[in-house]
Motif scaffolding. Structure first.
Motif, PDB file in Angstrom:
ATOM      1  N   VAL A 187       0.834  -1.199   0.000  1.00  0.00           N
ATOM      2  CA  VAL A 187       0.000   0.000   0.000  1.00  0.00           C
ATOM      3  C   VAL A 187       0.869   1.249   0.000  1.00  0.00           C
ATOM      4  CG1 VAL A 187      -1.855   1.255   1.163  1.00  0.00           C
ATOM      5  CG2 VAL A 187      -1.777  -1.249   1.272  1.00  0.00           C
ATOM      6  N   LEU A 188       0.613   2.145  -0.957  1.00  0.00           N
ATOM      7  CA  LEU A 188       1.279   3.443  -0.986  1.00  0.00           C
ATOM      8  C   LEU A 188       0.558   4.380  -0.020  1.00  0.00           C
ATOM      9  CD1 LEU A 188       3.340   5.400  -2.360  1.00  0.00           C
ATOM     10  CD2 LEU A 188       1.490   5.987  -3.954  1.00  0.00           C
ATOM     11  N   LEU A 189       1.262   4.809   1.031  1.00  0.00           N
ATOM     12  CA  LEU A 189       0.675   5.714   2.009  1.00  0.00           C
ATOM     13  C   LEU A 189       1.035   7.172   1.728  1.00  0.00           C
ATOM     14  CD1 LEU A 189       1.147   3.755   5.351  1.00  0.00           C
ATOM     15  CD2 LEU A 189      -0.861   3.855   3.863  1.00  0.00           C
ATOM     16  N   ARG A 190       2.229   7.389   1.186  1.00  0.00           N
ATOM     17  CA  ARG A 190       2.625   8.756   0.840  1.00  0.00           C
ATOM     18  C   ARG A 190       3.518   8.712  -0.389  1.00  0.00           C
ATOM     19  NH1 ARG A 190       6.415  12.068   4.918  1.00  0.00           N
ATOM     20  NH2 ARG A 190       8.022  10.727   3.981  1.00  0.00           N
ATOM     21  N   PRO A 191       3.100   9.295  -1.523  1.00  0.00           N
ATOM     22  CA  PRO A 191       4.015   9.380  -2.657  1.00  0.00           C
ATOM     23  C   PRO A 191       5.201  10.265  -2.294  1.00  0.00           C
ATOM     24  CG  PRO A 191       1.997  10.630  -3.089  1.00  0.00           C
ATOM     25  CD  PRO A 191       1.798   9.918  -1.790  1.00  0.00           C
ATOM     26  N   GLY A 192       6.351   9.953  -2.848  1.00  0.00           N
ATOM     27  CA  GLY A 192       7.540  10.711  -2.486  1.00  0.00           C
ATOM     28  C   GLY A 192       8.550  10.753  -3.606  1.00  0.00           C
ATOM     29  N   SER A 193       9.815  10.876  -3.232  1.00  0.00           N
ATOM     30  CA  SER A 193      10.876  11.118  -4.204  1.00  0.00           C
ATOM     31  C   SER A 193      11.214   9.899  -5.065  1.00  0.00           C
ATOM     32  CB  SER A 193      12.132  11.609  -3.482  1.00  0.00           C
ATOM     33  OG  SER A 193      11.937  12.933  -3.006  1.00  0.00           O
ATOM     34  N   ILE A 194      10.708   8.729  -4.692  1.00  0.00           N
ATOM     35  CA  ILE A 194      10.809   7.551  -5.569  1.00  0.00           C
ATOM     36  C   ILE A 194       9.412   7.226  -6.080  1.00  0.00           C
ATOM     37  CG2 ILE A 194      11.320   5.080  -5.662  1.00  0.00           C
ATOM     38  CD1 ILE A 194      13.501   5.506  -3.638  1.00  0.00           C
ATOM     39  N   ASP A 195       9.252   7.240  -7.399  1.00  0.00           N
ATOM     40  CA  ASP A 195       7.930   7.006  -7.989  1.00  0.00           C
ATOM     41  C   ASP A 195       7.402   5.610  -7.665  1.00  0.00           C
ATOM     42  OD1 ASP A 195       7.299   9.406  -9.114  1.00  0.00           O
ATOM     43  OD2 ASP A 195       7.991   8.908 -11.121  1.00  0.00           O
ATOM     44  N   ALA A 196       6.094   5.526  -7.507  1.00  0.00           N
ATOM     45  CA  ALA A 196       5.451   4.239  -7.230  1.00  0.00           C
ATOM     46  C   ALA A 196       5.716   3.238  -8.345  1.00  0.00           C
ATOM     47  CB  ALA A 196       3.949   4.436  -7.040  1.00  0.00           C
ATOM     48  N   THR A 197       5.852   3.712  -9.585  1.00  0.00           N
ATOM     49  CA  THR A 197       6.113   2.805 -10.708  1.00  0.00           C
ATOM     50  C   THR A 197       7.465   2.108 -10.562  1.00  0.00           C
ATOM     51  OG1 THR A 197       6.953   4.699 -11.973  1.00  0.00           O
ATOM     52  CG2 THR A 197       4.663   4.063 -12.335  1.00  0.00           C
ATOM     53  N   VAL A 198       8.433   2.820  -9.973  1.00  0.00           N
ATOM     54  CA  VAL A 198       9.753   2.227  -9.741  1.00  0.00           C
ATOM     55  C   VAL A 198       9.635   1.076  -8.744  1.00  0.00           C
ATOM     56  CG1 VAL A 198      12.074   2.646  -8.823  1.00  0.00           C
ATOM     57  CG2 VAL A 198      10.963   4.372 -10.270  1.00  0.00           C
ATOM     58  N   ILE A 199       8.836   1.284  -7.702  1.00  0.00           N
ATOM     59  CA  ILE A 199       8.624   0.254  -6.682  1.00  0.00           C
ATOM     60  C   ILE A 199       7.889  -0.940  -7.281  1.00  0.00           C
ATOM     61  CG2 ILE A 199       7.455  -0.223  -4.481  1.00  0.00           C
ATOM     62  CD1 ILE A 199       7.968   2.796  -3.841  1.00  0.00           C
ATOM     63  N   GLU A 200       6.902  -0.676  -8.127  1.00  0.00           N
ATOM     64  CA  GLU A 200       6.175  -1.763  -8.799  1.00  0.00           C
ATOM     65  C   GLU A 200       7.100  -2.584  -9.696  1.00  0.00           C
ATOM     66  OE1 GLU A 200       1.640   0.045  -9.035  1.00  0.00           O
ATOM     67  OE2 GLU A 200       3.046   0.491 -10.655  1.00  0.00           O
ATOM     68  N   ASP A 201       8.030  -1.894 -10.357  1.00  0.00           N
ATOM     69  CA  ASP A 201       8.977  -2.603 -11.221  1.00  0.00           C
ATOM     70  C   ASP A 201       9.890  -3.516 -10.400  1.00  0.00           C
ATOM     71  OD1 ASP A 201       7.963  -1.405 -13.468  1.00  0.00           O
ATOM     72  OD2 ASP A 201       9.512   0.146 -13.597  1.00  0.00           O
ATOM     73  N   VAL A 202      10.327  -3.036  -9.240  1.00  0.00           N
ATOM     74  CA  VAL A 202      11.216  -3.835  -8.385  1.00  0.00           C
ATOM     75  C   VAL A 202      10.489  -5.070  -7.868  1.00  0.00           C
ATOM     76  CG1 VAL A 202      12.478  -3.877  -6.198  1.00  0.00           C
ATOM     77  CG2 VAL A 202      12.690  -1.905  -7.717  1.00  0.00           C
ATOM     78  N   LEU A 203       9.241  -4.890  -7.431  1.00  0.00           N
ATOM     79  CA  LEU A 203       8.483  -5.986  -6.827  1.00  0.00           C
ATOM     80  C   LEU A 203       7.764  -6.854  -7.852  1.00  0.00           C
ATOM     81  CD1 LEU A 203       6.910  -4.216  -3.702  1.00  0.00           C
ATOM     82  CD2 LEU A 203       8.949  -5.668  -3.792  1.00  0.00           C
ATOM     83  N   GLY A 204       7.585  -6.340  -9.057  1.00  0.00           N
ATOM     84  CA  GLY A 204       6.821  -7.084 -10.058  1.00  0.00           C
ATOM     85  C   GLY A 204       5.370  -7.226  -9.666  1.00  0.00           C
ATOM     86  N   ASP A 205       4.853  -6.226  -8.971  1.00  0.00           N
ATOM     87  CA  ASP A 205       3.469  -6.290  -8.475  1.00  0.00           C
ATOM     88  C   ASP A 205       2.900  -4.878  -8.402  1.00  0.00           C
ATOM     89  OD1 ASP A 205       1.141  -7.358  -7.523  1.00  0.00           O
ATOM     90  OD2 ASP A 205       2.059  -8.392  -5.825  1.00  0.00           O
ATOM     91  N   LYS A 206       1.576  -4.768  -8.404  1.00  0.00           N
ATOM     92  CA  LYS A 206       0.914  -3.473  -8.342  1.00  0.00           C
ATOM     93  C   LYS A 206       0.796  -2.978  -6.910  1.00  0.00           C
ATOM     94  CE  LYS A 206       0.038  -2.532 -12.661  1.00  0.00           C
ATOM     95  NZ  LYS A 206       0.622  -1.323 -13.297  1.00  0.00           N
ATOM     96  N   ILE A 207       0.864  -1.662  -6.767  1.00  0.00           N
ATOM     97  CA  ILE A 207       0.703  -1.027  -5.462  1.00  0.00           C
ATOM     98  C   ILE A 207      -0.733  -0.568  -5.300  1.00  0.00           C
ATOM     99  CG2 ILE A 207       1.319   1.006  -4.092  1.00  0.00           C
ATOM    100  CD1 ILE A 207       4.090   0.859  -5.214  1.00  0.00           C
ATOM    101  N   SER A 208      -1.296  -0.835  -4.118  1.00  0.00           N
ATOM    102  CA  SER A 208      -2.631  -0.357  -3.790  1.00  0.00           C
ATOM    103  C   SER A 208      -2.535   1.051  -3.219  1.00  0.00           C
ATOM    104  CB  SER A 208      -3.282  -1.302  -2.768  1.00  0.00           C
ATOM    105  OG  SER A 208      -4.454  -0.723  -2.240  1.00  0.00           O
ATOM    106  N   ARG A 209      -3.590   1.823  -3.399  1.00  0.00           N
ATOM    107  CA  ARG A 209      -3.656   3.163  -2.821  1.00  0.00           C
ATOM    108  C   ARG A 209      -4.887   3.266  -1.921  1.00  0.00           C
ATOM    109  NH1 ARG A 209      -0.809   3.323  -7.294  1.00  0.00           N
ATOM    110  NH2 ARG A 209       0.736   4.958  -7.691  1.00  0.00           N
ATOM    111  N   LYS A 210      -5.003   2.336  -1.004  1.00  0.00           N
ATOM    112  CA  LYS A 210      -6.137   2.312  -0.080  1.00  0.00           C
ATOM    113  C   LYS A 210      -6.084   3.501   0.867  1.00  0.00           C
ATOM    114  CE  LYS A 210      -6.483  -2.754   0.133  1.00  0.00           C
ATOM    115  NZ  LYS A 210      -6.336  -3.935   1.020  1.00  0.00           N
ATOM    116  N   ILE A 211      -7.251   4.026   1.189  1.00  0.00           N
ATOM    117  CA  ILE A 211      -7.337   5.071   2.203  1.00  0.00           C
ATOM    118  C   ILE A 211      -7.361   4.392   3.561  1.00  0.00           C
ATOM    119  CG2 ILE A 211      -8.668   7.000   3.104  1.00  0.00           C
ATOM    120  CD1 ILE A 211      -7.426   7.481   0.346  1.00  0.00           C
ATOM    121  N   SER A 212      -6.389   4.719   4.393  1.00  0.00           N
ATOM    122  CA  SER A 212      -6.267   4.072   5.701  1.00  0.00           C
ATOM    123  C   SER A 212      -6.717   5.014   6.809  1.00  0.00           C
ATOM    124  CB  SER A 212      -4.818   3.657   5.949  1.00  0.00           C
ATOM    125  OG  SER A 212      -4.660   3.151   7.251  1.00  0.00           O
TER     126      SER A 212
END
Length: 337
Positions: A187-212
């Protein structure tokens, strides 16, 4: 404990002195690669709580724990395969991961999780290797833009903290990306200086953006990044009619301040940040790409406060890298939440 109004703040370029201050229970302000932080030993609960007093920070807004290595995080948290992979690929760097807490000696303000990261700033890594883990939010008054310049830090925190470490200024300008990996989801809680797409590429999986609703990460619940002036967000400055909105704002202020001196356009200060500013004034900031926008955004907003700007126009970022992060900061800064 020292009063925040009577501290003789040490300005130093020595990580040895900064580490000694941390280990003796003091509060230190230091630059990271993202923004400046204000920190205390993660093992000293009273010092960590004092950070909340200095910043006027809501008591349920957690602190990020900064570590020097993956191995040191593994001693404090229950590390899973996804977290280990992200740390191996993207750290040291601007990624913060929420993990289940293992070491009860570390301050978490009652939470069963810790927000942890390994900064890439060489001076801070040196400091962490000498001091151990440091719990630190951004160094700024709560709710205001984060500081990226030493001059702003010295002006705000001299006399309030024990030490200010003078080292290379932040190079990124926006805070770390916060990912929650303490449960099964990513789950992406705060977008920041590393793009979420970069994290998805590393993990090979999609990131959720659930409101917590749970407050396990900084930057998601309270007012953040806001200047004193009203902010107006514009998709594109190209062909935009600034004058109509300026006059509307002046008339609105006149109606609110009937007993005060009338506001004229000559005394109404306007500032703009964006890519398409045809005739920049002394208050405007022209940027050419999103990385430049990210680097200068907080500095620009702080300058607006210092210059008594009445109205700020912000052009939305370009598509691509850091678009989500910059939009997140603009939306929070303009809405006041």
């Amino acid at each position: 404990m020292l009063s925040t109004n009577s501290i003789d703040t040490i300005l130093t370029d020595s990580t040895e002195i900064a580490a000694s201050t941390i280990l003796s229970g003091g509060i230190v302000v230091f630059p990271t690669e993202t923004v400046y932080g204000i920190g205390a030993s993660s093992y000293n609960f009273e010092s960590c709580k004092k950070i909340y007093e200095i910043k006027n920070r809501p008591s349920d807004n957690p602190l990020i724990v900064h570590f020097p290595s993956i191995e040191s995080i593994e001693k404090a948290c229950h590390m899973n395969d996804r977290a280990r992979k992200l740390f191996q690929e993207l750290s040291p760097g601007a990624i913060t991961i929420i993990l289940k807490k293992k070491d009860e000696r570390i301050f978490s303000n009652g939470l069963e999780t810790l927000a942890v990261r390994i900064p890439s700033h060489p001076s801070i890594l040196e400091l962490l290797n000498k001091s151990g883990p440091i719990s630190a939010p951004s160094a700024n008054p709560s709710g205001k833009p984060s500081f990226t310049r030493e001059e702003d830090v010295i002006r705000e925190f001299s006399g309030k903290v024990d030490c200010i470490l003078q080292a290379a200024a932040p190079t990124l300008g926006l805070e770390s990306t916060v990912i929650n990996l303490s449960s099964g989801d990513i789950v992406l809680l705060r977008p920041g200086s590393i793009d979420a797409t970069v994290i998805e590429d590393v993990l090979g999986d999609k990131i959720s953006r659930k409101i917590s609703n749970s407050q396990i990460s900084p930057g998601i619940k309270y007012r953040h990044y806001s200047p004193n002036a009203k902010m107006i967000l514009v998709d594109s400055f190209e062909g935009f009619d600034f004058q109509e909105l300026i006059e509307k704002e002046i008339n609105s202020n006149k109606s609110k301040n009937k007993d005060e001196l009338p506001i004229s356009q000559n005394h109404f200060k306007v500032a703009k940040i964006g890519f398409r500013i045809s005739k920049p004034t002394q208050f405007d900031r022209v940027v050419h790409q999103n990385t430049e926008y990210a680097y200068f955004l907080y500095e620009f907003l702080i300058d607006c406060d210092n210059q008594g700007i009445d109205l700020i126009f912000c052009e939305r970022p370009m598509p691509g890298d850091l678009n989500e992060t910059i939009n997140n900061r603009l939306n929070k800064a303009s809405s006041g939440v």
